[in-house]
Design an enzyme around this catalytic site. Sequence first.
Site, PDB file in Angstrom:
ATOM      1  N   ASN A 152     -10.627   2.974   3.094  1.00 26.53           N
ATOM      2  CA  ASN A 152     -10.224   2.534   1.695  1.00 26.53           C
ATOM      3  C   ASN A 152     -11.310   1.951   0.702  1.00 26.53           C
ATOM      4  OD1 ASN A 152      -8.606   2.849  -0.606  1.00 26.53           O
ATOM      5  ND2 ASN A 152      -8.306   0.512  -0.235  1.00 26.53           N
ATOM      6  N   TRP A 165      -9.581   8.140  -7.680  1.00 26.29           N
ATOM      7  CA  TRP A 165     -10.711   8.578  -8.293  1.00 26.29           C
ATOM      8  C   TRP A 165     -10.596   8.100  -9.844  1.00 26.29           C
ATOM      9  CZ3 TRP A 165     -15.403   9.406  -7.401  1.00 26.29           C
ATOM     10  CH2 TRP A 165     -15.836   9.772  -5.975  1.00 26.29           C
ATOM     11  N   TRP A 213     -15.961  12.175 -12.261  1.00 24.23           N
ATOM     12  CA  TRP A 213     -15.122  11.801 -11.320  1.00 24.23           C
ATOM     13  C   TRP A 213     -14.628  13.139 -10.635  1.00 24.23           C
ATOM     14  CZ3 TRP A 213     -10.094  13.543 -11.737  1.00 24.23           C
ATOM     15  CH2 TRP A 213      -9.772  14.035 -12.896  1.00 24.23           C
ATOM     16  N   TRP A 232       1.573   1.812  -3.621  1.00 24.00           N
ATOM     17  CA  TRP A 232       0.620   2.693  -4.273  1.00 24.00           C
ATOM     18  C   TRP A 232       0.628   4.143  -4.215  1.00 24.00           C
ATOM     19  CZ3 TRP A 232      -2.461   1.703  -8.063  1.00 24.00           C
ATOM     20  CH2 TRP A 232      -3.044  -0.039  -8.256  1.00 24.00           C
ATOM     21  N   GLU A 236       0.680  -1.308   0.103  1.00 26.55           N
ATOM     22  CA  GLU A 236      -0.060  -0.217  -0.043  1.00 26.55           C
ATOM     23  C   GLU A 236       0.795   1.192  -0.185  1.00 26.55           C
ATOM     24  OE1 GLU A 236      -3.087   0.022  -0.586  1.00 26.55           O
ATOM     25  OE2 GLU A 236      -3.314  -2.184  -0.322  1.00 26.55           O
ATOM     26  N   TRP A 276     -20.555  12.116 -19.255  1.00 23.59           N
ATOM     27  CA  TRP A 276     -21.089  12.162 -17.673  1.00 23.59           C
ATOM     28  C   TRP A 276     -22.361  12.796 -17.762  1.00 23.59           C
ATOM     29  CZ3 TRP A 276     -18.205   8.913 -15.424  1.00 23.59           C
ATOM     30  CH2 TRP A 276     -16.765   8.882 -15.480  1.00 23.59           C
TER      31      TRP A 276
HETATM   32  C1  LIG Z   1     -11.628   7.584  -4.381  1.00 21.16           C
HETATM   33  C2  LIG Z   1     -10.202   7.668  -3.624  1.00 21.16           C
HETATM   34  C3  LIG Z   1      -9.778   8.681  -3.132  1.00 21.16           C
HETATM   35  C4  LIG Z   1      -8.540   8.444  -2.109  1.00 21.16           C
HETATM   36  N1  LIG Z   1      -8.029   9.702  -1.838  1.00 21.16           N
HETATM   37  C5  LIG Z   1      -7.054   9.748  -1.138  1.00 21.16           C
HETATM   38  C6  LIG Z   1      -6.377  10.856  -0.519  1.00 21.16           C
HETATM   39  O1  LIG Z   1      -6.693  11.955  -0.934  1.00 21.16           O
HETATM   40  N2  LIG Z   1      -5.192  10.698   0.198  1.00 21.16           N
HETATM   41  C7  LIG Z   1      -4.637   9.472   0.698  1.00 21.16           C
HETATM   42  O2  LIG Z   1      -3.738   9.737   1.369  1.00 21.16           O
HETATM   43  N3  LIG Z   1      -5.320   8.458   0.207  1.00 21.16           N
HETATM   44  C8  LIG Z   1      -6.329   8.608  -0.821  1.00 21.16           C
HETATM   45  N4  LIG Z   1      -6.896   7.303  -0.892  1.00 21.16           N
HETATM   46  C9  LIG Z   1      -6.276   5.995  -0.912  1.00 21.16           C
HETATM   47  C10 LIG Z   1      -6.659   5.427   0.471  1.00 21.16           C
HETATM   48  O3  LIG Z   1      -8.007   5.159   0.505  1.00 21.16           O
HETATM   49  C11 LIG Z   1      -6.143   5.949   1.809  1.00 21.16           C
HETATM   50  O4  LIG Z   1      -4.724   6.170   1.563  1.00 21.16           O
HETATM   51  C12 LIG Z   1      -6.393   4.833   3.061  1.00 21.16           C
HETATM   52  O5  LIG Z   1      -7.565   4.769   2.967  1.00 21.16           O
HETATM   53  C13 LIG Z   1      -5.963   5.694   4.126  1.00 21.16           C
HETATM   54  O6  LIG Z   1      -6.155   5.099   5.262  1.00 21.16           O
HETATM   55  P1  LIG Z   1      -5.001   4.472   6.327  1.00 21.16           P
HETATM   56  O7  LIG Z   1      -3.896   5.314   6.515  1.00 21.16           O
HETATM   57  O8  LIG Z   1      -5.515   3.736   7.432  1.00 21.16           O
HETATM   58  O9  LIG Z   1      -4.431   3.215   4.999  1.00 21.16           O
HETATM   59  P2  LIG Z   1      -3.668   2.031   5.385  1.00 21.16           P
HETATM   60  O10 LIG Z   1      -4.308   0.924   4.732  1.00 21.16           O
HETATM   61  O11 LIG Z   1      -2.946   2.014   6.875  1.00 21.16           O
HETATM   62  O12 LIG Z   1      -2.228   2.291   4.152  1.00 21.16           O
HETATM   63  C14 LIG Z   1      -0.967   3.042   4.715  1.00 21.16           C
HETATM   64  C15 LIG Z   1      -0.658   4.026   3.804  1.00 21.16           C
HETATM   65  O13 LIG Z   1      -0.605   3.620   2.470  1.00 21.16           O
HETATM   66  C16 LIG Z   1      -1.173   4.493   1.555  1.00 21.16           C
HETATM   67  N5  LIG Z   1      -2.246   4.056   0.932  1.00 21.16           N
HETATM   68  C17 LIG Z   1      -2.899   2.958   1.266  1.00 21.16           C
HETATM   69  N6  LIG Z   1      -3.976   2.692   0.145  1.00 21.16           N
HETATM   70  C18 LIG Z   1      -3.595   3.421  -0.710  1.00 21.16           C
HETATM   71  C19 LIG Z   1      -4.367   3.704  -2.038  1.00 21.16           C
HETATM   72  N7  LIG Z   1      -5.125   2.798  -2.574  1.00 21.16           N
HETATM   73  N8  LIG Z   1      -3.615   4.451  -2.767  1.00 21.16           N
HETATM   74  C20 LIG Z   1      -2.444   5.209  -2.662  1.00 21.16           C
HETATM   75  N9  LIG Z   1      -2.030   5.191  -1.212  1.00 21.16           N
HETATM   76  C21 LIG Z   1      -2.515   4.334  -0.544  1.00 21.16           C
HETATM   77  C22 LIG Z   1      -1.645   5.719   2.539  1.00 21.16           C
HETATM   78  O14 LIG Z   1      -0.557   6.485   2.389  1.00 21.16           O
HETATM   79  C23 LIG Z   1      -1.980   5.085   3.695  1.00 21.16           C
HETATM   80  O15 LIG Z   1      -1.833   5.846   4.809  1.00 21.16           O
HETATM   81  C24 LIG Z   1      -8.101   7.341  -2.028  1.00 21.16           C
HETATM   82  C25 LIG Z   1      -8.745   6.203  -2.362  1.00 21.16           C
HETATM   83  C26 LIG Z   1      -9.637   6.133  -3.164  1.00 21.16           C
HETATM   84  C27 LIG Z   1     -10.160   4.906  -3.553  1.00 21.16           C
END
Ligand SMILES: Cc1cc2nc3c(=O)[nH]c(=O)nc-3n(C[C@H](O)[C@H](O)[C@H](O)COP(=O)(O)OP(=O)(O)OC[C@H]3O[C@@H](n4cnc5c(N)ncnc54)[C@H](O)[C@@H]3O)c2cc1C
Length: 469
Positions: A334, A375, A352, A271, A268, A299
């Site tokens: 997420n 998105w 989007w 990502w 993650e 859209w």
């Molecule tokens: C439509 C959409 C919009 C999003 N917008 C953002 C946003 O503005 N900022 C943001 O930080 N994340 C965003 N995410 C990714 C992800 O949802 C969040 O990073 C995550 O939910 C944060 O929770 P956590 O720190 O507990 O994640 P954990 O599961 O604990 O992951 C640890 C870290 O990994 C990174 N990460 C995790 N999943 C993703 C992912 N799918 N894509 C990129 N990085 C990821 C983040 O930095 C996160 O803090 C988005 C996802 C979607 C589907």
Amino acid sequence: MRLHWHRTDLRPSDNLPLSTVDSEPILPVYVFDPQILDHAAPPRIAFILDSLETLREWYRARESDLLVVRGSAPEQLARLADEYDADAASWAQAYSGLGRRRDERVQERLDAAGVESHVVHDHLHHEPGSITTNKGEPYSVYSYFWKKWRDREKRGSVPAPGADRLVSPGRDTPIPTLDDLGFETPEATVPDGGYEEARHRLNEFCSEPIYRYEETRDRPAANATSRLSPHLAHGTVGVRTLHDRVVRAREEAPDDEAREAVETFRSELAWREFYHHVLYFNPEVVTENYREYENDIEWRDDPEELQAWKDGETGYPIVDAGMRQLRAEAYMHNRVRMIVASFLTKDLLLDWREGYDWFRRKLADHNPANNNGGWQWAASTGTDAQPYFRIFNPMTQGERHDPDAEYIREYVPELRGVDPDLIHDWHNLSLTQRSRAAPDYPAPIVDHSERREAALAMFEQARGEADDG
Ligand SMILES: Cc1cc2nc3c(=O)[nH]c(=O)nc-3n(C[C@H](O)[C@H](O)[C@H](O)COP(=O)(O)OP(=O)(O)OC[C@H]3O[C@@H](n4cnc5c(N)ncnc54)[C@H](O)[C@@H]3O)c2cc1C
């Protein structure tokens, strides 16, 4: 002397530009620039203000202080360099098009004043351009990127500068309030900011929950992810500190399953870096589709449906729970972000960019790379996006990821006393059944099967495959 311009690096340790560029005395600065504030929103500003307080305390405990100023960054930095006779300034590299253009202006202004700029890659382990295909091109497919990212050696954390290197500005510059900056109090309870909170969260997550990440990360009710996203977005934790701690958790893992869970968590983090590289090489994606379709995607424009989505009033329980979590906590899980994004683009057939903008305004963790990547993935317009014909079914998603409707009932009080089976079957219930079970909760605003067909037709038209006979 060197000015260090804090931006999305609101921490003293593991901060490469702060600690490593030279051995000059350092004067730390934070600038509230109206041009940057134009793109901000209350939850993020609240998080920043909170984080600035703890950062300032750290400096004060070392007989220095954080100099907080307001105004255009190039002008303020040039003015402070002159006032304090600084011959250098440092900051962390920005990755968005807007951020990079702004930094060029700062650098030009400082060059003109004879001040040397040190712009350092700090927010990512591997800077854009360092992980590429064999032909040297940036990746557009995450899985290949991940393999290289996973195996590439990573720099370890660096210590904070010693107190003997810090300079006192000799005056007290108060941190403004939200009101001073022209922002309203956020409607959400914004997560606590600050580097200490980030450290605490990281240690807690890595002590045990990380070992269950694989099985729990898709269950929003488990609240089992790290919740480090606002800290990564605002740099209250350094990526090297985070990674070092995760690697230690991997070494201490009790078994193979736990080790694999740690690896899933690392994927993650990759990502995040992948989306930053995508944004760096394609700055236009903040407003444009990454993927080109033959025709424009048509859209719909429907302010009422958009508002129902924003308010969590769509009659699709998992969607509404997510949208209400966002408003209540400036955060959303997420899995649920993926579900609500699919719903906006594939059920409501709305652009989007509407969703991106709403998230930008409501999330404490918004950053353009991840927000845009998420998105465009959901809308089937991005890199490595889900194919346009794979459309999330919001009912089955809710049932699979929140079987006991715990998450739904936490955020949608109208459904609190309702049996989970009824909640997951909400779209099939009769009017009478619905009003008996939860009279205040709306009926579905759209029919998923109908909208699914409409979404497929919309994408086929965009692909130039529409059957016009
Ligand atoms: C439509 C959409 C919009 C999003 N917008 C953002 C946003 O503005 N900022 C943001 O930080 N994340 C965003 N995410 C990714 C992800 O949802 C969040 O990073 C995550 O939910 C944060 O929770 P956590 O720190 O507990 O994640 P954990 O599961 O604990 O992951 C640890 C870290 O990994 C990174 N990460 C995790 N999943 C993703 C992912 N799918 N894509 C990129 N990085 C990821 C983040 O930095 C996160 O803090 C988005 C996802 C979607 C589907």
